[in-house]
Design a protein around this motif. Structure first.
Motif, PDB file in Angstrom:
ATOM      1  N   GLN A   1       5.706 -31.773  -4.066  1.00  0.00           N
ATOM      2  CA  GLN A   1       4.258 -31.726  -4.879  1.00  0.00           C
ATOM      3  C   GLN A   1       3.585 -30.724  -4.200  1.00  0.00           C
ATOM      4  O   GLN A   1       3.578 -30.544  -3.037  1.00  0.00           O
ATOM      5  CB  GLN A   1       3.533 -33.211  -4.686  1.00  0.00           C
ATOM      6  N   ALA A   2       2.463 -30.221  -5.044  1.00  0.00           N
ATOM      7  CA  ALA A   2       1.920 -29.057  -4.849  1.00  0.00           C
ATOM      8  C   ALA A   2       0.595 -29.581  -3.802  1.00  0.00           C
ATOM      9  O   ALA A   2       0.010 -30.727  -4.318  1.00  0.00           O
ATOM     10  CB  ALA A   2       1.293 -28.124  -5.807  1.00  0.00           C
ATOM     11  N   ASP A   3      -0.035 -29.009  -2.971  1.00  0.00           N
ATOM     12  CA  ASP A   3      -1.320 -29.357  -2.128  1.00  0.00           C
ATOM     13  C   ASP A   3      -2.340 -28.324  -2.630  1.00  0.00           C
ATOM     14  O   ASP A   3      -2.355 -26.979  -2.322  1.00  0.00           O
ATOM     15  CB  ASP A   3      -0.970 -29.077  -0.745  1.00  0.00           C
ATOM     16  N   ILE A   4      -3.138 -28.906  -3.558  1.00  0.00           N
ATOM     17  CA  ILE A   4      -4.308 -27.995  -4.097  1.00  0.00           C
ATOM     18  C   ILE A   4      -5.517 -28.409  -3.794  1.00  0.00           C
ATOM     19  O   ILE A   4      -5.808 -29.486  -3.445  1.00  0.00           O
ATOM     20  CB  ILE A   4      -4.371 -28.316  -5.561  1.00  0.00           C
ATOM     21  N   THR A   5      -6.278 -27.383  -3.216  1.00  0.00           N
ATOM     22  CA  THR A   5      -7.648 -27.379  -2.344  1.00  0.00           C
ATOM     23  C   THR A   5      -8.588 -26.672  -3.266  1.00  0.00           C
ATOM     24  O   THR A   5      -9.737 -26.700  -3.001  1.00  0.00           O
ATOM     25  CB  THR A   5      -7.233 -27.271  -1.080  1.00  0.00           C
ATOM     26  N   SER A   6      -8.127 -25.706  -3.993  1.00  0.00           N
ATOM     27  CA  SER A   6      -9.148 -24.684  -4.345  1.00  0.00           C
ATOM     28  C   SER A   6     -10.197 -25.487  -5.403  1.00  0.00           C
ATOM     29  O   SER A   6      -9.822 -26.431  -5.975  1.00  0.00           O
ATOM     30  CB  SER A   6      -8.553 -23.500  -5.219  1.00  0.00           C
ATOM     31  N   GLN A   7     -11.523 -24.883  -5.465  1.00  0.00           N
ATOM     32  CA  GLN A   7     -12.398 -25.363  -6.143  1.00  0.00           C
ATOM     33  C   GLN A   7     -12.219 -25.484  -7.717  1.00  0.00           C
ATOM     34  O   GLN A   7     -11.730 -24.589  -7.869  1.00  0.00           O
ATOM     35  CB  GLN A   7     -13.759 -25.118  -5.719  1.00  0.00           C
ATOM     36  N   SER A  10      -4.193 -16.657 -10.718  1.00  0.00           N
ATOM     37  CA  SER A  10      -4.541 -16.400  -9.501  1.00  0.00           C
ATOM     38  C   SER A  10      -5.083 -15.114  -9.601  1.00  0.00           C
ATOM     39  O   SER A  10      -5.184 -14.519 -10.587  1.00  0.00           O
ATOM     40  CB  SER A  10      -3.196 -16.514  -8.478  1.00  0.00           C
ATOM     41  N   GLU A  11      -5.798 -14.707  -8.413  1.00  0.00           N
ATOM     42  CA  GLU A  11      -6.571 -13.462  -8.611  1.00  0.00           C
ATOM     43  C   GLU A  11      -7.474 -12.999  -9.863  1.00  0.00           C
ATOM     44  O   GLU A  11      -7.238 -11.989 -10.557  1.00  0.00           O
ATOM     45  CB  GLU A  11      -5.401 -12.164  -8.519  1.00  0.00           C
ATOM     46  N   GLY A  12      -8.358 -14.144 -10.083  1.00  0.00           N
ATOM     47  CA  GLY A  12      -9.055 -14.200 -11.222  1.00  0.00           C
ATOM     48  C   GLY A  12      -8.892 -15.322 -12.138  1.00  0.00           C
ATOM     49  O   GLY A  12      -9.712 -15.808 -12.794  1.00  0.00           O
ATOM     50  N   GLY A  13      -7.453 -15.883 -12.052  1.00  0.00           N
ATOM     51  CA  GLY A  13      -7.370 -17.126 -12.759  1.00  0.00           C
ATOM     52  C   GLY A  13      -7.192 -17.157 -14.242  1.00  0.00           C
ATOM     53  O   GLY A  13      -7.200 -15.872 -14.880  1.00  0.00           O
ATOM     54  N   GLU A  32       7.410 -20.701 -15.673  1.00  0.00           N
ATOM     55  CA  GLU A  32       7.465 -19.913 -14.580  1.00  0.00           C
ATOM     56  C   GLU A  32       6.496 -18.603 -14.690  1.00  0.00           C
ATOM     57  O   GLU A  32       6.125 -18.008 -13.658  1.00  0.00           O
ATOM     58  CB  GLU A  32       8.921 -19.546 -14.327  1.00  0.00           C
ATOM     59  N   ARG A  33       6.345 -18.053 -15.937  1.00  0.00           N
ATOM     60  CA  ARG A  33       5.654 -16.879 -16.279  1.00  0.00           C
ATOM     61  C   ARG A  33       4.047 -17.091 -16.159  1.00  0.00           C
ATOM     62  O   ARG A  33       3.456 -16.335 -15.530  1.00  0.00           O
ATOM     63  CB  ARG A  33       6.013 -16.375 -17.609  1.00  0.00           C
ATOM     64  N   ILE A  34       3.782 -18.232 -16.464  1.00  0.00           N
ATOM     65  CA  ILE A  34       2.198 -18.580 -16.689  1.00  0.00           C
ATOM     66  C   ILE A  34       1.690 -18.709 -15.343  1.00  0.00           C
ATOM     67  O   ILE A  34       0.741 -18.452 -15.191  1.00  0.00           O
ATOM     68  CB  ILE A  34       2.181 -20.064 -17.526  1.00  0.00           C
ATOM     69  N   VAL A  35       2.466 -19.630 -14.689  1.00  0.00           N
ATOM     70  CA  VAL A  35       1.638 -20.117 -13.305  1.00  0.00           C
ATOM     71  C   VAL A  35       1.039 -19.153 -12.436  1.00  0.00           C
ATOM     72  O   VAL A  35       0.080 -19.221 -12.047  1.00  0.00           O
ATOM     73  CB  VAL A  35       2.729 -21.035 -12.564  1.00  0.00           C
ATOM     74  N   PRO A  36       1.831 -17.898 -12.276  1.00  0.00           N
ATOM     75  CA  PRO A  36       1.567 -16.920 -11.352  1.00  0.00           C
ATOM     76  C   PRO A  36       0.048 -16.301 -12.107  1.00  0.00           C
ATOM     77  O   PRO A  36      -0.798 -15.731 -11.187  1.00  0.00           O
ATOM     78  CB  PRO A  36       2.416 -15.903 -11.000  1.00  0.00           C
ATOM     79  N   ASN A  45      -4.761 -19.768  -4.845  1.00  0.00           N
ATOM     80  CA  ASN A  45      -4.681 -18.669  -3.961  1.00  0.00           C
ATOM     81  C   ASN A  45      -2.839 -18.905  -3.917  1.00  0.00           C
ATOM     82  O   ASN A  45      -2.223 -19.421  -4.497  1.00  0.00           O
ATOM     83  CB  ASN A  45      -5.053 -18.863  -2.560  1.00  0.00           C
ATOM     84  N   SER A  46      -2.409 -17.747  -3.276  1.00  0.00           N
ATOM     85  CA  SER A  46      -0.978 -17.546  -3.304  1.00  0.00           C
ATOM     86  C   SER A  46      -0.224 -18.662  -2.994  1.00  0.00           C
ATOM     87  O   SER A  46       0.721 -18.961  -3.272  1.00  0.00           O
ATOM     88  CB  SER A  46      -0.763 -16.073  -2.395  1.00  0.00           C
ATOM     89  N   GLN A  47      -0.721 -19.161  -1.849  1.00  0.00           N
ATOM     90  CA  GLN A  47       0.004 -20.548  -1.273  1.00  0.00           C
ATOM     91  C   GLN A  47       0.185 -21.658  -2.436  1.00  0.00           C
ATOM     92  O   GLN A  47       1.165 -22.263  -2.576  1.00  0.00           O
ATOM     93  CB  GLN A  47      -0.609 -20.769   0.165  1.00  0.00           C
ATOM     94  N   GLU A  48      -0.952 -21.767  -3.045  1.00  0.00           N
ATOM     95  CA  GLU A  48      -1.077 -23.046  -4.046  1.00  0.00           C
ATOM     96  C   GLU A  48      -0.035 -22.324  -5.236  1.00  0.00           C
ATOM     97  O   GLU A  48       0.478 -23.283  -5.734  1.00  0.00           O
ATOM     98  CB  GLU A  48      -2.232 -22.916  -4.574  1.00  0.00           C
ATOM     99  N   ILE A  49      -0.126 -20.995  -5.671  1.00  0.00           N
ATOM    100  CA  ILE A  49       0.710 -21.040  -6.468  1.00  0.00           C
ATOM    101  C   ILE A  49       2.244 -20.853  -6.231  1.00  0.00           C
ATOM    102  O   ILE A  49       3.179 -21.645  -7.053  1.00  0.00           O
ATOM    103  CB  ILE A  49       0.666 -19.466  -6.972  1.00  0.00           C
ATOM    104  N   ALA A  50       2.634 -20.619  -5.071  1.00  0.00           N
ATOM    105  CA  ALA A  50       4.029 -20.962  -4.583  1.00  0.00           C
ATOM    106  C   ALA A  50       4.331 -22.401  -4.595  1.00  0.00           C
ATOM    107  O   ALA A  50       5.407 -22.885  -4.993  1.00  0.00           O
ATOM    108  CB  ALA A  50       4.186 -20.259  -2.947  1.00  0.00           C
TER     109      ALA A  50
END
Length: 284
Positions: A273-279, A25-28, A18-22, A257-262
């Motif tokens: 299941q997450a909806d992942i679209t980021s390249q 984002s914002e640089g990855g 849970e700590r890792i996933v966020p 992005n923030s929605q993908e993280i959520a």
């Protein structure tokens, strides 16, 4: 292992994830490789290593060197759960005002050595293990390696030296998630039969499921019987805990992005299941 302890470890590892996933984002960050290492690091820090939280520089502590430094988000999560760093500090990820970055930095409590260039820390671990033996200490030294990192000749040189010096206080652990960047290891430079190769270099070698706490406990509790350096090959799954990115070559470095993280946090808790679209980033 008793059921109560297994549940405690599983819950601890879930909180670390849970700590890792966020952080992806914002640089990855290198999310997939960090998630594959969570369970082995959870076991080591909660059940194997002797480290005084109030005296992290005690010369009698056990040492852990994260040679595959891009897994440092896993360390960040564990250090937060252990109370070594404040949870709010993770919000400084990639900030110029802190040392919470893509690779380990010695300014972070609990980090033993800077890492980033692969293949460097096995030699550092050997030096520390030798120093401990010279002063007749009882400390143990663990060095975490990536499987792709084993393409570095310096790793195999270190294995030869560790065997030559019969460093029974030194333990190498390989996070065998079968990927190197965005390629499968066996497609790039094949490593198998990895266990035979490590044994041929003089290491007491074991191979286990790196996500199975019972297997982790069984192997680590028998290491004291070894008369030389040990190697534990932990078969793992890149992105463990997030089916949307598990075992995917293209999800080695992630910046969502923030929605993908959520969505990924929901997926971590098996809500949807997450909806992942980021390249993705491709390296050749």
């Amino acid at each position: 292992m008793k059921l109560e302890k297994r549940i405690e470890l599983q819950e601890f590892a879930l909180r670390v994830r849970e700590r890792i996933v966020p952080l992806a984002s914002e640089g990855g960050c290198f999310l997939g490789a960090s998630l594959s290492a969570v369970d082995m690091l959870t076991y080591l820090y909660t059940s194997f290593l002797t480290i005084d939280a109030q005296h992290l520089d005690d010369e009698n502590r056990d040492y852990l060197f994260l040679s595959k430094g891009h897994d440092v988000p896993a360390l960040y999560g564990i250090f937060v759960e252990l109370g070594w760093i404040e949870p709010e500090r993770l919000k400084n990820h990639l900030s110029v005002n802190d040392h919470i970055y893509w690779h380990p930095n010695r300014h972070i409590p609990g980090v033993e050595f800077h890492a980033g260039s692969l293949g460097q820390l096995p030699a550092v671990a050997i030096g520390v293990a030798l120093e401990i033996r010279l002063r007749k200490g009882n400390n143990r030294v663990v060095c975490i390696l990536g499987d792709g990192e084993l393409n570095e000749g310096s790793c195999w040189e270190a294995f030869l030296v560790a065997h030559a010096k019969q460093l029974s206080n030194l333990i190498f652990v390989v996070d065998r998630n079968h990927f190197q960047a965005n390629m499968a290891t066996e497609e790039l430079i094949p490593l198998e039969p990895l266990q035979d190769k490590c044994q041929a270099f003089g290491l007491q070698t074991y191979r286990i499921n790196g996500h199975d706490f019972d297997q982790l406990e069984e192997v680590f509790t028998q290491l004291e019987l070894n008369q030389g350096p040990s190697m534990i090959i932990c078969d793992t799954i890149r992105g463990k805990g997030l089916p949307s990115i598990e075992a995917r070559a293209d999800r080695w470095f992630c910046n969502f992005n923030s929605q993908e993280i959520a969505d990924l946090l929901d997926e971590l808790h098996q809500i949807k299941q997450a909806d992942i679209t980021s390249q993705t980033i491709v390296a050749r």
